[in-house]
Design a protein around this motif. Structure first.
Motif, PDB file in Angstrom:
ATOM      1  N   LEU A   1       0.834  -1.213   0.000  1.00 36.69           N
ATOM      2  CA  LEU A   1       0.000   0.000   0.000  1.00 36.69           C
ATOM      3  C   LEU A   1       0.865   1.258   0.000  1.00 36.69           C
ATOM      4  O   LEU A   1       0.474   2.289  -0.563  1.00 36.69           O
ATOM      5  N   GLY A   2       2.034   1.161   0.592  1.00 32.50           N
ATOM      6  CA  GLY A   2       2.975   2.290   0.562  1.00 32.50           C
ATOM      7  C   GLY A   2       3.419   2.596  -0.860  1.00 32.50           C
ATOM      8  O   GLY A   2       3.536   3.762  -1.264  1.00 32.50           O
ATOM      9  N   LEU A   3       3.653   1.519  -1.633  1.00 35.08           N
ATOM     10  CA  LEU A   3       4.044   1.711  -3.033  1.00 35.08           C
ATOM     11  C   LEU A   3       2.901   2.346  -3.825  1.00 35.08           C
ATOM     12  O   LEU A   3       3.110   3.245  -4.652  1.00 35.08           O
ATOM     13  N   THR A   4       1.665   1.883  -3.562  1.00 38.99           N
ATOM     14  CA  THR A   4       0.475   2.458  -4.202  1.00 38.99           C
ATOM     15  C   THR A   4       0.394   3.961  -3.941  1.00 38.99           C
ATOM     16  O   THR A   4       0.178   4.764  -4.847  1.00 38.99           O
ATOM     17  N   LEU A   5       0.589   4.335  -2.692  1.00 38.76           N
ATOM     18  CA  LEU A   5       0.521   5.746  -2.314  1.00 38.76           C
ATOM     19  C   LEU A   5       1.582   6.558  -3.044  1.00 38.76           C
ATOM     20  O   LEU A   5       1.307   7.631  -3.592  1.00 38.76           O
ATOM     21  N   LYS A   6       2.815   6.028  -3.069  1.00 37.11           N
ATOM     22  CA  LYS A   6       3.934   6.715  -3.720  1.00 37.11           C
ATOM     23  C   LYS A   6       3.609   6.965  -5.192  1.00 37.11           C
ATOM     24  O   LYS A   6       3.829   8.057  -5.722  1.00 37.11           O
ATOM     25  N   SER A   7       3.057   5.936  -5.821  1.00 38.14           N
ATOM     26  CA  SER A   7       2.749   6.043  -7.246  1.00 38.14           C
ATOM     27  C   SER A   7       1.611   7.037  -7.496  1.00 38.14           C
ATOM     28  O   SER A   7       1.667   7.838  -8.441  1.00 38.14           O
ATOM     29  N   HIS A   8       0.569   6.994  -6.649  1.00 36.72           N
ATOM     30  CA  HIS A   8      -0.538   7.944  -6.795  1.00 36.72           C
ATOM     31  C   HIS A   8      -0.036   9.374  -6.633  1.00 36.72           C
ATOM     32  O   HIS A   8      -0.515  10.286  -7.302  1.00 36.72           O
ATOM     33  N   ARG A   9       0.885   9.545  -5.719  1.00 40.44           N
ATOM     34  CA  ARG A   9       1.379  10.895  -5.470  1.00 40.44           C
ATOM     35  C   ARG A   9       2.192  11.392  -6.679  1.00 40.44           C
ATOM     36  O   ARG A   9       2.052  12.526  -7.104  1.00 40.44           O
ATOM     37  N   LYS A  10       3.012  10.515  -7.218  1.00 36.17           N
ATOM     38  CA  LYS A  10       3.841  10.901  -8.367  1.00 36.17           C
ATOM     39  C   LYS A  10       2.968  11.243  -9.572  1.00 36.17           C
ATOM     40  O   LYS A  10       3.260  12.164 -10.319  1.00 36.17           O
ATOM     41  N   TYR A  11       1.883  10.479  -9.749  1.00 37.42           N
ATOM     42  CA  TYR A  11       1.027  10.679 -10.923  1.00 37.42           C
ATOM     43  C   TYR A  11      -0.286  11.357 -10.530  1.00 37.42           C
ATOM     44  O   TYR A  11      -1.340  11.015 -11.038  1.00 37.42           O
ATOM     45  N   ARG A  12      -0.227  12.285  -9.620  1.00 40.08           N
ATOM     46  CA  ARG A  12      -1.456  12.855  -9.077  1.00 40.08           C
ATOM     47  C   ARG A  12      -2.297  13.584 -10.119  1.00 40.08           C
ATOM     48  O   ARG A  12      -3.513  13.561 -10.062  1.00 40.08           O
ATOM     49  N   GLU A  13      -1.641  14.220 -11.090  1.00 36.96           N
ATOM     50  CA  GLU A  13      -2.409  14.914 -12.131  1.00 36.96           C
ATOM     51  C   GLU A  13      -3.239  13.918 -12.930  1.00 36.96           C
ATOM     52  O   GLU A  13      -4.374  14.163 -13.299  1.00 36.96           O
ATOM     53  N   PHE A  14      -2.606  12.785 -13.186  1.00 37.91           N
ATOM     54  CA  PHE A  14      -3.285  11.720 -13.913  1.00 37.91           C
ATOM     55  C   PHE A  14      -4.434  11.137 -13.077  1.00 37.91           C
ATOM     56  O   PHE A  14      -5.542  10.912 -13.566  1.00 37.91           O
ATOM     57  N   ALA A  15      -4.154  10.952 -11.798  1.00 34.33           N
ATOM     58  CA  ALA A  15      -5.178  10.418 -10.895  1.00 34.33           C
ATOM     59  C   ALA A  15      -6.380  11.364 -10.840  1.00 34.33           C
ATOM     60  O   ALA A  15      -7.531  10.931 -10.894  1.00 34.33           O
ATOM     61  N   ALA A  16      -6.110  12.658 -10.761  1.00 31.43           N
ATOM     62  CA  ALA A  16      -7.195  13.646 -10.740  1.00 31.43           C
ATOM     63  C   ALA A  16      -7.966  13.618 -12.053  1.00 31.43           C
ATOM     64  O   ALA A  16      -9.191  13.732 -12.076  1.00 31.43           O
TER      65      ALA A  16
ATOM     66  N   GLU B   1     -11.662  -7.726  -7.124  1.00 30.73           N
ATOM     67  CA  GLU B   1     -10.482  -6.965  -7.552  1.00 30.73           C
ATOM     68  C   GLU B   1     -10.786  -5.476  -7.713  1.00 30.73           C
ATOM     69  O   GLU B   1     -10.064  -4.622  -7.207  1.00 30.73           O
ATOM     70  N   LYS B   2     -11.861  -5.175  -8.427  1.00 30.58           N
ATOM     71  CA  LYS B   2     -12.178  -3.767  -8.695  1.00 30.58           C
ATOM     72  C   LYS B   2     -12.580  -3.045  -7.419  1.00 30.58           C
ATOM     73  O   LYS B   2     -12.164  -1.919  -7.181  1.00 30.58           O
ATOM     74  N   GLU B   3     -13.407  -3.716  -6.589  1.00 29.63           N
ATOM     75  CA  GLU B   3     -13.844  -3.111  -5.327  1.00 29.63           C
ATOM     76  C   GLU B   3     -12.627  -2.723  -4.488  1.00 29.63           C
ATOM     77  O   GLU B   3     -12.552  -1.616  -3.952  1.00 29.63           O
ATOM     78  N   LEU B   4     -11.677  -3.661  -4.394  1.00 25.12           N
ATOM     79  CA  LEU B   4     -10.496  -3.409  -3.575  1.00 25.12           C
ATOM     80  C   LEU B   4      -9.700  -2.233  -4.121  1.00 25.12           C
ATOM     81  O   LEU B   4      -9.383  -1.277  -3.411  1.00 25.12           O
ATOM     82  N   ILE B   5      -9.383  -2.296  -5.419  1.00 25.78           N
ATOM     83  CA  ILE B   5      -8.558  -1.243  -6.025  1.00 25.78           C
ATOM     84  C   ILE B   5      -9.226   0.113  -5.895  1.00 25.78           C
ATOM     85  O   ILE B   5      -8.591   1.114  -5.555  1.00 25.78           O
ATOM     86  N   PHE B   6     -10.544   0.194  -6.124  1.00 26.70           N
ATOM     87  CA  PHE B   6     -11.174   1.515  -6.160  1.00 26.70           C
ATOM     88  C   PHE B   6     -11.519   2.055  -4.770  1.00 26.70           C
ATOM     89  O   PHE B   6     -11.662   3.258  -4.616  1.00 26.70           O
ATOM     90  N   ALA B   7     -11.605   1.174  -3.775  1.00 33.65           N
ATOM     91  CA  ALA B   7     -11.768   1.682  -2.405  1.00 33.65           C
ATOM     92  C   ALA B   7     -10.436   2.280  -1.939  1.00 33.65           C
ATOM     93  O   ALA B   7     -10.391   3.395  -1.409  1.00 33.65           O
ATOM     94  N   ILE B   8      -9.358   1.536  -2.165  1.00 31.54           N
ATOM     95  CA  ILE B   8      -8.006   2.029  -1.820  1.00 31.54           C
ATOM     96  C   ILE B   8      -7.750   3.345  -2.556  1.00 31.54           C
ATOM     97  O   ILE B   8      -7.252   4.329  -1.996  1.00 31.54           O
ATOM     98  N   ASP B   9      -8.096   3.331  -3.831  1.00 28.09           N
ATOM     99  CA  ASP B   9      -7.893   4.469  -4.710  1.00 28.09           C
ATOM    100  C   ASP B   9      -8.659   5.707  -4.212  1.00 28.09           C
ATOM    101  O   ASP B   9      -8.098   6.797  -4.134  1.00 28.09           O
ATOM    102  N   ALA B  10      -9.930   5.519  -3.833  1.00 32.58           N
ATOM    103  CA  ALA B  10     -10.758   6.651  -3.387  1.00 32.58           C
ATOM    104  C   ALA B  10     -10.141   7.305  -2.154  1.00 32.58           C
ATOM    105  O   ALA B  10     -10.028   8.530  -2.074  1.00 32.58           O
TER     106      ALA B  10
END
Lengths: 203, 203
Positions: free
Chosen positions: A96-111, A160-169
């Motif tokens: 989950l730490g890696l997920t966070l790091k990646s979301h932060r790096k690609y935050r414009e894309f995530a938004a 799979e999708k539920e997990l990814i998108f809850a973490i993601d949200a």
């Protein structure tokens, strides 16, 4: 002939990269909804048809290409090898730490993805179909972890999708709202609880 | 004199309601980011200054007014009285069920807030300041519940925003992504777990 073909492929991917770079610049500058294929084409002095040739699902496929770049960047094969599988919870925290790091790096894309879904709910189903392979790739570390702890009563299949998108949200809120859930470690505590709840329950 | 003043107030709130109705119409039609105070004013044949007079924090205050409408609509005082406090978990489920119902009814408004935050992260802090009283009102049923179960080791103080916005993030995904987490009951199971994790942990 072989070298000619190779050259073609190189030129294609060169153009694809140029389009992605310009799309990225415009998305960061004006936001995803205000970025059009037409403007990307105009700025690169190519036809809109050329953009559609390289990304035939249009803007959604540009999003997908970003997701691929972000996933490549994580070097998941190496990450999976380097994980320490002594404790389930600690290893889940690392993932989950890696997920966070990646979301932060690609935050414009995530938004951009988030805005796309909010403004056009239909496009989400399309995007979800498009990124099925990437979802599986993103889940690879978790799948390896679950295999190492077969005694835990956790089940990922069908969730799979539920997990990814809850973490993601929750991760998005944390990043976009200025470390909303406290320190990164606080967020990850919360994510571990949520992930385990989804893996445990028959959601 | 008294009746004159009363008349003034009625006229003010009449205009305020007209502005809100037009804002709502435009937000649903064109999305929040594409709705401007100028256009609201033009459509109502009033000056932009009149809109700002009634909503001096501009669009953010329009969002706040929606939030108030949604909260009024919930009739929380009655809801708190009618709750059955026999089981902590069951009562929490009822409260979260009401949250879901309200989010669904005001989904356009919920999407508008989300887009506003994504496109202008700074405005979130401002909105958060603006809606402090509404956050406390929204939490009233949960506060009553916690008082009824003092033996549970749950703590809300200092975690109000974390709790609301974690619930909010998951509820939005469920609604916007087409009942993403399964049935409503499945979502509420997940929300109960998340809420308890936040109330328990020293996040």
């Amino acid at each position: 002939m072989v070298s000619e073909n190779t050259k073609d492929i190189e030129e294609l991917s060169h153009m694809k990269r140029k389009i992605l770079r310009e799309a990225e610049r415009l998305i960061i500058e004006k936001g995803y909804s205000n970025t059009s294929l037409r403007e990307i084409a105009r700025n690169l002095d190519i036809s809109p048809g050329t953009v559609l040739y390289h990304f035939n699902n249009g803007k959604l496929e540009i999003l997908r290409e970003y997701l691929r770049t972000a996933l490549n960047d994580l070097n998941l094969a190496q990450f999976v090898q380097d994980l320490d599988y002594d404790s389930f919870d600690e290893t889940l925290r690392d993932i989950l730490g890696l997920t966070l790091k990646s979301h932060r790096k690609y935050r414009e894309f995530a938004a951009a993805i988030e805005i796309e879904i909010l403004s056009k709910p239909d496009s989400f189903r399309k995007l979800l179909d498009l990124i099925k392979p990437e979802i599986q790739i993103a889940l690879a570390p978790l799948k390896v972890l679950l295999k190492r702890f077969p005694d835990k009563n956790y089940k990922l299949e069908g969730k799979e999708k539920e997990l990814i998108f809850a973490i993601d949200a929750l991760t998005h809120r944390h990043i976009f709202y200025g470390n909303f859930f406290g320190s990164d470690s606080d967020l990850i505590n919360l994510l571990v609880t949520v992930a385990k709840a989804i893996l445990e329950n028959d959601l």
